[in-house]
Design a protein around this motif. Sequence first.
Motif, PDB file in Angstrom:
ATOM      1  N   VAL A  45       0.736  -1.653  -0.091  1.00 12.90           N
ATOM      2  CA  VAL A  45       0.586  -0.239  -0.100  1.00 12.90           C
ATOM      3  C   VAL A  45       0.686   0.890  -0.249  1.00 12.90           C
ATOM      4  N   THR A  46      -0.056   2.940  -0.166  1.00 12.15           N
ATOM      5  CA  THR A  46       1.052   3.923  -0.827  1.00 12.15           C
ATOM      6  C   THR A  46       0.946   4.525   0.232  1.00 12.15           C
ATOM      7  N   ALA A  47       0.077   4.451   0.958  1.00 14.54           N
ATOM      8  CA  ALA A  47      -0.668   5.669   2.423  1.00 14.54           C
ATOM      9  C   ALA A  47       0.280   5.679   4.028  1.00 14.54           C
ATOM     10  N   PHE A  48       1.564   5.898   4.401  1.00 17.07           N
ATOM     11  CA  PHE A  48       1.785   6.089   5.446  1.00 17.07           C
ATOM     12  C   PHE A  48       0.917   6.495   6.504  1.00 17.07           C
ATOM     13  N   ALA A  49       0.925   5.763   8.119  1.00 21.07           N
ATOM     14  CA  ALA A  49       0.972   5.833   9.199  1.00 21.07           C
ATOM     15  C   ALA A  49       1.028   7.225   9.825  1.00 21.07           C
ATOM     16  N   PRO A  50       0.377   7.958   9.940  1.00 22.02           N
ATOM     17  CA  PRO A  50       0.700   9.134  11.052  1.00 22.02           C
ATOM     18  C   PRO A  50       1.882   9.040  12.127  1.00 22.02           C
ATOM     19  N   GLU A  51       1.766   7.803  12.870  1.00 20.06           N
ATOM     20  CA  GLU A  51       2.992   7.831  13.202  1.00 20.06           C
ATOM     21  C   GLU A  51       4.794   7.922  12.093  1.00 20.06           C
ATOM     22  N   THR A  52       4.311   6.457  11.269  1.00 18.77           N
ATOM     23  CA  THR A  52       5.521   6.721  10.563  1.00 18.77           C
ATOM     24  C   THR A  52       5.912   7.704   9.372  1.00 18.77           C
ATOM     25  N   GLU A  53       4.393   8.559   9.426  1.00 18.66           N
ATOM     26  CA  GLU A  53       5.149  10.013   9.245  1.00 18.66           C
ATOM     27  C   GLU A  53       5.899  10.801   9.666  1.00 18.66           C
ATOM     28  N   ALA A  54       5.574  10.932  11.196  1.00 14.10           N
ATOM     29  CA  ALA A  54       6.449  11.024  11.972  1.00 14.10           C
ATOM     30  C   ALA A  54       7.612  11.251  11.848  1.00 14.10           C
ATOM     31  N   ARG A  55       6.982  10.184  11.577  1.00 13.44           N
ATOM     32  CA  ARG A  55       8.963   9.280  11.941  1.00 13.44           C
ATOM     33  C   ARG A  55       9.881   9.684  10.693  1.00 13.44           C
ATOM     34  N   LEU A  56       9.661   9.923   9.785  1.00 12.90           N
ATOM     35  CA  LEU A  56      10.163  10.148   8.429  1.00 12.90           C
ATOM     36  C   LEU A  56      10.615  11.424   8.206  1.00 12.90           C
ATOM     37  N   ALA A  57       9.327  12.269   9.009  1.00 11.13           N
ATOM     38  CA  ALA A  57       9.473  14.049   8.655  1.00 11.13           C
ATOM     39  C   ALA A  57      10.688  14.082   9.417  1.00 11.13           C
ATOM     40  N   LEU A  58      11.260  13.862  10.640  1.00 12.38           N
ATOM     41  CA  LEU A  58      12.326  13.997  11.471  1.00 12.38           C
ATOM     42  C   LEU A  58      13.056  13.783  10.289  1.00 12.38           C
ATOM     43  N   ALA A  59      13.144  12.672  10.178  1.00 13.84           N
ATOM     44  CA  ALA A  59      14.593  12.426   8.942  1.00 13.84           C
ATOM     45  C   ALA A  59      14.729  13.096   7.711  1.00 13.84           C
ATOM     46  N   ARG A  60      13.963  13.602   7.397  1.00 15.12           N
ATOM     47  CA  ARG A  60      13.796  14.551   5.898  1.00 15.12           C
ATOM     48  C   ARG A  60      14.792  15.380   6.211  1.00 15.12           C
ATOM     49  N   GLN A  61      14.725  16.029   7.429  1.00 10.31           N
ATOM     50  CA  GLN A  61      15.844  17.187   7.469  1.00 10.31           C
ATOM     51  C   GLN A  61      17.016  17.409   6.963  1.00 10.31           C
ATOM     52  N   VAL A  62      17.355  15.690   7.394  1.00 10.29           N
ATOM     53  CA  VAL A  62      19.187  15.817   6.958  1.00 10.29           C
ATOM     54  C   VAL A  62      18.675  14.671   5.410  1.00 10.29           C
ATOM     55  N   ALA A  63      18.028  14.893   4.739  1.00  8.47           N
ATOM     56  CA  ALA A  63      17.300  13.373   3.646  1.00  8.47           C
ATOM     57  C   ALA A  63      16.931  14.664   2.866  1.00  8.47           C
ATOM     58  N   ASP A  64      16.567  16.442   2.777  1.00  9.41           N
ATOM     59  CA  ASP A  64      16.505  17.773   2.386  1.00  9.41           C
ATOM     60  C   ASP A  64      18.241  18.172   2.235  1.00  9.41           C
ATOM     61  N   ALA A  65      18.896  17.751   3.097  1.00  4.67           N
ATOM     62  CA  ALA A  65      20.248  18.346   2.503  1.00  4.67           C
ATOM     63  C   ALA A  65      21.095  17.204   1.834  1.00  4.67           C
ATOM     64  N   VAL A  66      21.123  16.518   1.473  1.00  3.78           N
ATOM     65  CA  VAL A  66      21.269  15.335   0.652  1.00  3.78           C
ATOM     66  C   VAL A  66      20.203  15.409  -0.690  1.00  3.78           C
ATOM     67  N   LEU A  67      19.044  15.603  -1.066  1.00  8.46           N
ATOM     68  CA  LEU A  67      18.347  16.264  -1.650  1.00  8.46           C
ATOM     69  C   LEU A  67      18.917  17.017  -2.519  1.00  8.46           C
ATOM     70  N   PHE A  68      19.585  18.203  -2.221  1.00  4.40           N
ATOM     71  CA  PHE A  68      19.876  19.541  -2.583  1.00  4.40           C
ATOM     72  C   PHE A  68      21.363  19.658  -2.507  1.00  4.40           C
ATOM     73  N   GLU A  69      22.003  19.059  -1.575  1.00  6.43           N
ATOM     74  CA  GLU A  69      23.441  18.835  -1.673  1.00  6.43           C
ATOM     75  C   GLU A  69      24.148  19.950  -3.472  1.00  6.43           C
TER      76      GLU A  69
END
Length: 470
Positions: A3-27
């Motif tokens: 399935v493709t829908a993230f549970a709210p708790e999973t989305e919250a954990r990924l949102a925190l990791a995206r702060q670093v992942a964004d630095a990778v995305l736009f390096e």
Amino acid sequence: MSVTAFAPETEARLALARQVADAVLFEGYVLYPYRASAAKNRLRWQFGVLVPPAWGAECEEHAFQHTECLMEPRAGAALAVELRFLRARRRTVQRALPDGRFETVPELRLEDRVLVPWDEGVEERVEAVVPVDELLAGDVTIPFGRPAGEETEPVLDEGGREIGRTIRRYEELDGLLRLSARELDGPYRVMRLTAVAENTSTWLPPAGRAADRDAALPRSLMAAHLLMALSKGAFLSMTDPPEWARAAIGSCRNLHTWPVLAAEPGRADVMLSSPIILEDHPAIAPESPGVLYDATEIDEILALRTAALTDEEKREARGTDERAAAAIDLADSLPPDVWERLHGAVRGLREVTGPPAMADAPGPRPPDTPWWDPAADAGFDPQRDQVVVDGRSVGAGSRVVLNPGLRRTDAQDLFLRGRTATVEAVLHDVDGAVHLAVTVDGDPGADLRREQGRYLYFQPDELILAQEDA
């Protein structure tokens, strides 16, 4: 089924990791001085570029990333996966003609910016949630695609009159995300997770000439990386695994990417597989005021240099890319307290009790023991030892004239020759050589050097006794 829908708790954990992942995305997305005309902004997209297979066969870039790591899922666990990348949107600039037609031009000058052709990066995501049991049963394949398209936007002058337009074109893009897991033998239940992100574009280079990177990029995935989260269970560190898992970790194959734990310290349920090698639990420095895109620079230096660009350079940067414009505006608007934070930070020092006179001093306190180890160097005392210079005994407190150049030197010696200095310590190395630690007279950082024990070092024959001590 996945399935493709993230549970709210999973989305919250990924949102925190995206702060670093964004630095990778736009390096390296757009480099100082943030102008399209700058030489270092003419070769774009340096990290995690997944090119069409036909172009990859012609060059050293790759069409896929292959990630393997170990996980310990609990019963009923599901794996959430997010493939993130940038897609190139090629911008053309056109000027309006009196007869209503438009002509393509190299630039369009406005009062606040200079619009130029440019490849903009548009963030894309491919998301899936797959039960771990489904991964054990066989490969889970998730195809994805993005259609070609075109967007036109009018360009208005300060009076609201249309003077041109921009045309942004997307090329068709196709890819595949393949996931699988295999249970390994060992003292604990552990699985090897395999995740492959692949560009499956069928684009071929134009007939009659070699493939060209500029033509391949709009069909490529740029700065591609994976975020993975377990609903129940944990991943194992690839760099610091438990002893029982070291052999299994060593057998993992990672091609063009490297996975690290990306949750906050103390948790291991999120993994970031990045084309840039990171350490476990990477984090954005709290002092960082915003995104400057050029992470090879120190924020303070980069922000100061950006603020010092000429007005014309800033106009071109603002017309190059919206993110470049945001970096210019950020550097122009930083308040004094943010500049102060950018000046430097010390991390990892434990607070110790210092001399009484410093009891009320803010921040980390210096230790109340000497900066050398008396137990290890019982026969030496840097503050009391003496050495002969010009036939006279010299020790801590003596004043000398620097005269480097008798042995290997560096460019700094050209500026130090003939300067007077104060000897702070006499040091003996393990080979029996003697070095004098000195601070240069008039050095505004001398007190800081004494506090931290970071001196300039010379051997006795590189010094002359100062006249007053002769």
